[in-house]
Design a protein around this motif. Sequence first.
Motif, PDB file in Angstrom:
ATOM      1  N   VAL A 183       0.901  -1.161  -0.092  1.00 40.68           N
ATOM      2  CA  VAL A 183      -0.122   0.082  -0.277  1.00 40.68           C
ATOM      3  C   VAL A 183       0.767   1.252   0.151  1.00 40.68           C
ATOM      4  CG1 VAL A 183      -1.440   1.310   1.387  1.00 40.68           C
ATOM      5  CG2 VAL A 183      -2.102  -1.145   1.049  1.00 40.68           C
ATOM      6  N   ARG A 184       1.894   1.340   0.976  1.00 39.13           N
ATOM      7  CA  ARG A 184       2.964   2.535   0.865  1.00 39.13           C
ATOM      8  C   ARG A 184       3.560   2.604  -0.302  1.00 39.13           C
ATOM      9  NH1 ARG A 184       3.416   0.535   6.241  1.00 39.13           N
ATOM     10  NH2 ARG A 184       5.215  -0.566   5.814  1.00 39.13           N
ATOM     11  N   ALA A 185       4.002   1.614  -0.999  1.00 38.61           N
ATOM     12  CA  ALA A 185       4.766   1.705  -2.314  1.00 38.61           C
ATOM     13  C   ALA A 185       3.961   2.077  -3.453  1.00 38.61           C
ATOM     14  CB  ALA A 185       5.474   0.357  -2.730  1.00 38.61           C
ATOM     15  N   ALA A 186       2.623   1.755  -3.494  1.00 38.49           N
ATOM     16  CA  ALA A 186       1.823   2.216  -4.372  1.00 38.49           C
ATOM     17  C   ALA A 186       1.335   3.498  -4.408  1.00 38.49           C
ATOM     18  CB  ALA A 186       0.439   0.881  -4.622  1.00 38.49           C
ATOM     19  N   PHE A 187       0.808   4.083  -3.187  1.00 40.29           N
ATOM     20  CA  PHE A 187       0.442   5.412  -2.953  1.00 40.29           C
ATOM     21  C   PHE A 187       1.183   6.282  -1.869  1.00 40.29           C
ATOM     22  CE2 PHE A 187      -2.751   2.189  -3.516  1.00 40.29           C
ATOM     23  CZ  PHE A 187      -3.636   2.504  -4.399  1.00 40.29           C
ATOM     24  N   ASP A 188       1.005   7.599  -2.386  1.00 39.30           N
ATOM     25  CA  ASP A 188       1.867   8.560  -1.526  1.00 39.30           C
ATOM     26  C   ASP A 188       0.708   8.803  -0.405  1.00 39.30           C
ATOM     27  OD1 ASP A 188       3.308  10.684  -0.720  1.00 39.30           O
ATOM     28  OD2 ASP A 188       2.849  12.065  -1.975  1.00 39.30           O
ATOM     29  N   ALA A 189       1.340   8.452   0.970  1.00 41.65           N
ATOM     30  CA  ALA A 189       0.260   8.668   2.120  1.00 41.65           C
ATOM     31  C   ALA A 189      -0.966   8.628   2.006  1.00 41.65           C
ATOM     32  CB  ALA A 189       0.908  10.068   2.476  1.00 41.65           C
ATOM     33  N   PRO A 190      -1.798   7.596   1.447  1.00 36.92           N
ATOM     34  CA  PRO A 190      -3.099   7.432   1.385  1.00 36.92           C
ATOM     35  C   PRO A 190      -3.869   7.314   2.650  1.00 36.92           C
ATOM     36  CG  PRO A 190      -2.047   5.375   1.159  1.00 36.92           C
ATOM     37  CD  PRO A 190      -0.889   6.137   1.251  1.00 36.92           C
ATOM     38  N   PHE A 191      -5.299   7.542   2.705  1.00 33.74           N
ATOM     39  CA  PHE A 191      -5.969   7.059   3.809  1.00 33.74           C
ATOM     40  C   PHE A 191      -6.549   6.002   3.392  1.00 33.74           C
ATOM     41  CE2 PHE A 191     -10.024   6.300   5.559  1.00 33.74           C
ATOM     42  CZ  PHE A 191      -9.847   6.919   6.806  1.00 33.74           C
ATOM     43  N   TRP A 192      -5.931   4.736   4.353  1.00 36.07           N
ATOM     44  CA  TRP A 192      -6.375   3.495   4.136  1.00 36.07           C
ATOM     45  C   TRP A 192      -6.983   2.665   5.229  1.00 36.07           C
ATOM     46  CZ3 TRP A 192      -3.454  -0.960   5.427  1.00 36.07           C
ATOM     47  CH2 TRP A 192      -2.195  -0.984   5.846  1.00 36.07           C
ATOM     48  N   MET A 193      -7.946   1.672   4.896  1.00 31.53           N
ATOM     49  CA  MET A 193      -8.581   1.068   6.001  1.00 31.53           C
ATOM     50  C   MET A 193      -8.231  -0.364   5.935  1.00 31.53           C
ATOM     51  SD  MET A 193     -12.408   2.787   5.792  1.00 31.53           S
ATOM     52  CE  MET A 193     -12.504   2.833   3.990  1.00 31.53           C
ATOM     53  N   LEU A 194      -8.210  -1.224   6.682  1.00 34.08           N
ATOM     54  CA  LEU A 194      -7.781  -2.804   7.105  1.00 34.08           C
ATOM     55  C   LEU A 194      -8.788  -3.350   7.530  1.00 34.08           C
ATOM     56  CD1 LEU A 194      -5.641  -4.638   6.515  1.00 34.08           C
ATOM     57  CD2 LEU A 194      -4.763  -4.457   8.738  1.00 34.08           C
ATOM     58  N   LEU A 195      -9.357  -4.368   6.538  1.00 31.94           N
ATOM     59  CA  LEU A 195     -10.272  -5.568   7.041  1.00 31.94           C
ATOM     60  C   LEU A 195      -9.156  -6.559   7.608  1.00 31.94           C
ATOM     61  CD1 LEU A 195     -12.906  -5.371   4.293  1.00 31.94           C
ATOM     62  CD2 LEU A 195     -12.798  -3.899   6.373  1.00 31.94           C
ATOM     63  N   ALA A 196      -9.507  -6.652   8.940  1.00 30.38           N
ATOM     64  CA  ALA A 196      -8.897  -8.079   9.497  1.00 30.38           C
ATOM     65  C   ALA A 196      -9.599  -8.525  10.734  1.00 30.38           C
ATOM     66  CB  ALA A 196      -7.420  -7.689   9.970  1.00 30.38           C
ATOM     67  N   HIS A 197     -10.062  -9.762  10.672  1.00 30.95           N
ATOM     68  CA  HIS A 197     -10.857 -10.565  11.304  1.00 30.95           C
ATOM     69  C   HIS A 197     -10.583 -10.361  12.771  1.00 30.95           C
ATOM     70  CE1 HIS A 197     -13.785 -13.187  12.940  1.00 30.95           C
ATOM     71  NE2 HIS A 197     -12.886 -14.001  13.330  1.00 30.95           N
ATOM     72  N   ARG A 198      -9.196 -10.534  13.006  1.00 30.77           N
ATOM     73  CA  ARG A 198      -8.937 -10.919  14.729  1.00 30.77           C
ATOM     74  C   ARG A 198      -8.609  -9.570  15.394  1.00 30.77           C
ATOM     75  NH1 ARG A 198      -7.329 -16.351  16.249  1.00 30.77           N
ATOM     76  NH2 ARG A 198      -7.476 -17.685  14.189  1.00 30.77           N
ATOM     77  N   ASN A 199      -9.551  -9.215  16.328  1.00 31.02           N
ATOM     78  CA  ASN A 199      -9.298  -7.972  17.045  1.00 31.02           C
ATOM     79  C   ASN A 199      -8.209  -8.098  17.834  1.00 31.02           C
ATOM     80  OD1 ASN A 199     -10.672 -10.092  18.640  1.00 31.02           O
ATOM     81  ND2 ASN A 199     -11.162  -8.502  19.934  1.00 31.02           N
ATOM     82  N   ASN A 200      -7.694  -9.280  18.493  1.00 35.11           N
ATOM     83  CA  ASN A 200      -6.732  -9.540  19.500  1.00 35.11           C
ATOM     84  C   ASN A 200      -5.454  -9.364  19.107  1.00 35.11           C
ATOM     85  OD1 ASN A 200      -7.775 -11.899  18.297  1.00 35.11           O
ATOM     86  ND2 ASN A 200      -6.357 -12.885  19.360  1.00 35.11           N
ATOM     87  N   TYR A 201      -5.103  -9.091  17.556  1.00 36.67           N
ATOM     88  CA  TYR A 201      -3.817  -8.730  17.059  1.00 36.67           C
ATOM     89  C   TYR A 201      -3.665  -7.630  16.667  1.00 36.67           C
ATOM     90  CZ  TYR A 201      -2.940 -13.569  15.481  1.00 36.67           C
ATOM     91  OH  TYR A 201      -2.872 -15.285  15.849  1.00 36.67           O
ATOM     92  N   PHE A 202      -4.398  -6.545  17.311  1.00 37.53           N
ATOM     93  CA  PHE A 202      -4.490  -5.179  16.884  1.00 37.53           C
ATOM     94  C   PHE A 202      -3.276  -4.651  17.804  1.00 37.53           C
ATOM     95  CE2 PHE A 202      -5.524  -0.850  17.969  1.00 37.53           C
ATOM     96  CZ  PHE A 202      -5.549  -0.056  16.924  1.00 37.53           C
TER      97      PHE A 202
END
Length: 360
Positions: A183-202
């Motif tokens: 994501v960082r390589a493809a865009f210049d400081a984008p606003f981005w969201m991450l869908l990740a099932h496990r809350n306990n990995y945050f």
Amino acid sequence: MARRHRGHPLRRVLLFLIFILFCVGFFHWSNHSLQVQRFTFTSPRLPAGFDGCVIVQLSDLHGALFGEDNRDLLKVVAKERPDYIFLTGDLLDQYRATPHSYAVSLGGALADIAPTYFVTGNHEWALPDVPGLKRALEVAGVQVLTNEYTVLARDGDNAVLAGIDDPNGYADQKTPEEVAEEVRAAFDAPFWMLLAHRNNYFEDEYCRLGADLVISGHGHGGLVRLPFTDGLVSVERTFFPSYTAGFYQAGGADLFVSRGRWGGGAPPAPRHGGGAGAPGGGGGGGRPPPRVQGRALLGLGEAQHPIVTTMKEFSAGQYDIAVIGAGHAGIEAALAAARLGRRTICFTINLDAVGNMPCN
């Protein structure tokens, strides 16, 4: 000497029966009611075109039906007129062996309402043929994010949405860090969201990836939950868990967790300040005031569901040595046996706890 008046035994029995009936009624309601919770996320980095964007999040449905063919659920989702729908795993349930057709039917109907995105949870990986499930969802119109990202466009602005498979997926799958680097390589400081099932990995991992907002499920509000708490017992069977429902912050990153189908009680107060009607707003904790505001992440699902325990029989093949437990001593024993040339198998009830506090 004055006589002490004691309550009539019949009255005490009657009060006890009323209490039992109340509990039965409450648990029946919490098991079968469809609840909608509205939250507002604010960020100074949110593109202006996404101000007012409505996202419906569905998580951890575990094969639940709300009306025939989920008609009641679909009606509630459509009423919110969402811009996007996020499915953050555990649509299926391993203990009920929920068929793929449940997720495909629901996903296709949701995709008719708004663009719909899906990431896997641990229950999907506990059932056969995850690749087949993903293909069927794609055919139904759902975009499956398998350790990859896509670009969302709204009112002339873009935002990046990434999604990662559950850690119970393939051992050689792309890591969350690799996805974030892409994501960082493809865009210049984008606003981005991450869908990740496990809350306990945050707290230990996902908060360090650089996403502006991580959206998760899995926590169920705690398996046992009281009002104004984060839960008494977690899905991982630990006491007093956090990150179980609502908004949180750690390491400068924001997390939203849907309660999904298990867990009761009201959502916790956000960990950072916000204006009235905007839980989870970005105005507190020394952060700059928000420039624009994105409206509503909605967690939909039943409040509670009983814990189901089953026994399954399987064949793992022929082994010389079986090690029970994969913690401190277990992995040392399994490694020693394997180095001796013995065919070794190691059992654990929790893949997230493998190798906890080993000697080396």
